[in-house]
Design an enzyme around this catalytic site. Structure first.
Site, PDB file in Angstrom:
ATOM      1  N   GLY A 120      22.714  27.111  63.862  1.00 37.08           N
ATOM      2  CA  GLY A 120      22.067  27.705  62.693  1.00 37.08           C
ATOM      3  C   GLY A 120      22.772  28.971  62.268  1.00 37.08           C
ATOM      4  O   GLY A 120      23.725  29.424  62.914  1.00 37.08           O
ATOM      5  N   ASP A 236      11.177  41.344  60.984  1.00 36.96           N
ATOM      6  CA  ASP A 236      11.516  40.019  60.470  1.00 36.96           C
ATOM      7  C   ASP A 236      10.724  38.937  61.205  1.00 36.96           C
ATOM      8  O   ASP A 236      11.272  37.925  61.636  1.00 36.96           O
ATOM      9  CB  ASP A 236      13.021  39.766  60.616  1.00 36.96           C
ATOM     10  N   ASP A 263      23.752  46.081  57.767  1.00 36.07           N
ATOM     11  CA  ASP A 263      22.837  46.663  56.783  1.00 36.07           C
ATOM     12  C   ASP A 263      23.339  48.029  56.335  1.00 36.07           C
ATOM     13  O   ASP A 263      23.913  48.787  57.102  1.00 36.07           O
ATOM     14  CB  ASP A 263      21.438  46.870  57.391  1.00 36.07           C
TER      15      ASP A 263
END
Length: 408
Positions: A120, A236, A263
């Site tokens: 993934g 998250d 980020d």
């Protein structure tokens, strides 16, 4: 707030979300052909570690990982000196390239890992199923591109410290080792069977309340552990970050490493998936001091539970993040359907999690005292048997149980 002001806030948040998604796609493209690269550079020292903020209210072994733009609830902050940072750096680098496999420490090189296929995409890289050639041990390896940002480099070290020290929490996916090079960070994690997001999509059936009860206990305890032991807010929480294995063990993953490697300060409000974002993160009461804390994760847990219990995302018929965010701010919080399908305790727990005013929303200590959590702490539930049956019913055939790990 005027309609124009409200619209501008949502437009700006949507812009940041799109920018973050574009950044993730670029990172995925860079990692697309990972199996074609036979060798990787051996770990080299990271550089330029300046002062970092540490919370005086957190335990001495933990670090306050709240980025600029998120609320730090501790009233006093201090800067650790350079010696402290250097010591932490040396500790992390000593562990780089040492994998803990079946309780044994195994010195390893990146070339000792054999790629077996992509599992993934993560926040800023991808997750690969790998086999350790010497031991045949299977693991999920999250591969992330390091940025050249000096502040990000400092956060890498401090956040990796949290990952490696979370081995004493049974509700968090375990890290078995790391590889740090001048360009990449590889996080080697235990291999789980599935994430709840993909399980829901495969079975096309809601998850029973008794199973969700056990899952809720695990996730609340994982989040509470991160907050109390390491001063970390997850930011998250969503079904794709809740993992399950064939033994029925539930664990939380992706708790802050990948989200902090690339980020920037400008993206702080868009960290995490918009669909599960708490109202106070979308529209902070004071834009100059955006104040969200661990209760933002409590909201995300509530949204996740509604989705898993009903089989549908609660904010329906939304084609864009913008539409979802508008509904989060303008509509009443979603609740579990009435009619006896769900217990009063479960409905009450979800309602508490989805209290729109975050100042009235309970924190973890109070949630752990809720009757719903107390009940499923003690009630025996065979999650493994349920999962086995769920896999059997999947169409078109029972899948490889290791094909689902995402951690994104």
């Amino acid at each position: 707030m005027s309609t124009t002001s409200f619209q501008n806030k949502l437009n700006e948040l949507e812009r940041r979300l799109k920018a973050e998604n574009s950044s993730r796609e670029r990172d995925r493209a860079r990692f697309h052909d990972v199996s074609a690269s036979p060798r990787r550079p051996k770990p080299k020292p990271l550089c330029d570690f300046g002062a970092m903020q540490r919370s005086s209210s957190a335990p001495s072994s933990g670090v306050r990982r709240l980025k600029p733009g998120s609320l730090d609830c501790s009233p006093l902050m201090r800067q650790p000196d350079s010696a402290e940072i250097e010591q932490k750096y040396q500790e992390i680098m000593k562990m780089t390239g040492i994998l803990t496999l079946d309780g044994q420490k195994v010195p390893s090189d990146i070339t000792d890992l054999e790629p077996l296929g992509e599992l993934g995409h993560g926040t800023c890289g991808q997750v690969i199923k790998m086999r350790h050639k010497q031991t045949s041990h299977l693991m999920a390896v999250k591969q992330m591109r390091r940025s050249g940002n000096k502040e990000e480099n400092k956060r890498i070290i401090m956040d990796l410290d949290v990952v490696l020290k979370s081995h004493d929490c049974p509700y968090i996916v375990q890290c078995v080792g790391t590889f740090i090079t001048t360009s990449e960070v590889w996080i080697c994690m235990e291999l789980m069977s599935t994430c709840l997001d993909k399980l829901l999509k495969k079975t096309k059936k809601p998850i029973p309340e008794k199973i969700l009860g056990k899952m809720a206990v695990a996730i609340v305890k994982a989040l509470h552990y991160l907050k109390e032991k390491h001063g970390v807010i997850h930011r998250d929480v969503k079904p794709s970050n809740i993992l399950l294995d064939e033994k029925g063990i539930v664990k939380l993953c992706d708790f802050g490493i990948s989200g902090r490697l690339v980020d920037s300060k400008a993206k702080t409000r868009s960290a995490g998936c918009a669909a599960y974002m708490a109202p106070e993160r979308i529209d902070p009461p004071d834009p100059k001091r955006p104040d969200y804390d661990i209760r933002a994760d409590v909201w995300s847990l509530g949204i996740s539970l509604v989705e898993l219990a009903t089989g549908e995302f609660p904010y329906k018929n939304c084609k864009t993040d913008f539409e979802v965010l508008t509904k989060v701010l303008q509509e009443e919080p979603p609740l579990l359907p009435e009619g006896g399908e769900f217990s009063l305790d479960f409905s009450s727990f979800v309602k508490d999690c989805l209290t729109k005013d975050f100042k009235k929303r309970p924190k973890y200590r109070k949630l752990l005292e809720h009757t719903f959590i107390k009940t499923f702490e003690n009630e025996p539930v065979d999650v493994a048997a349920w999962f086995s049956e769920a896999c059997r019913l999947m169409e078109p055939s029972k899948p490889d149980p290791f094909a689902f790990f995402t951690g994104h």
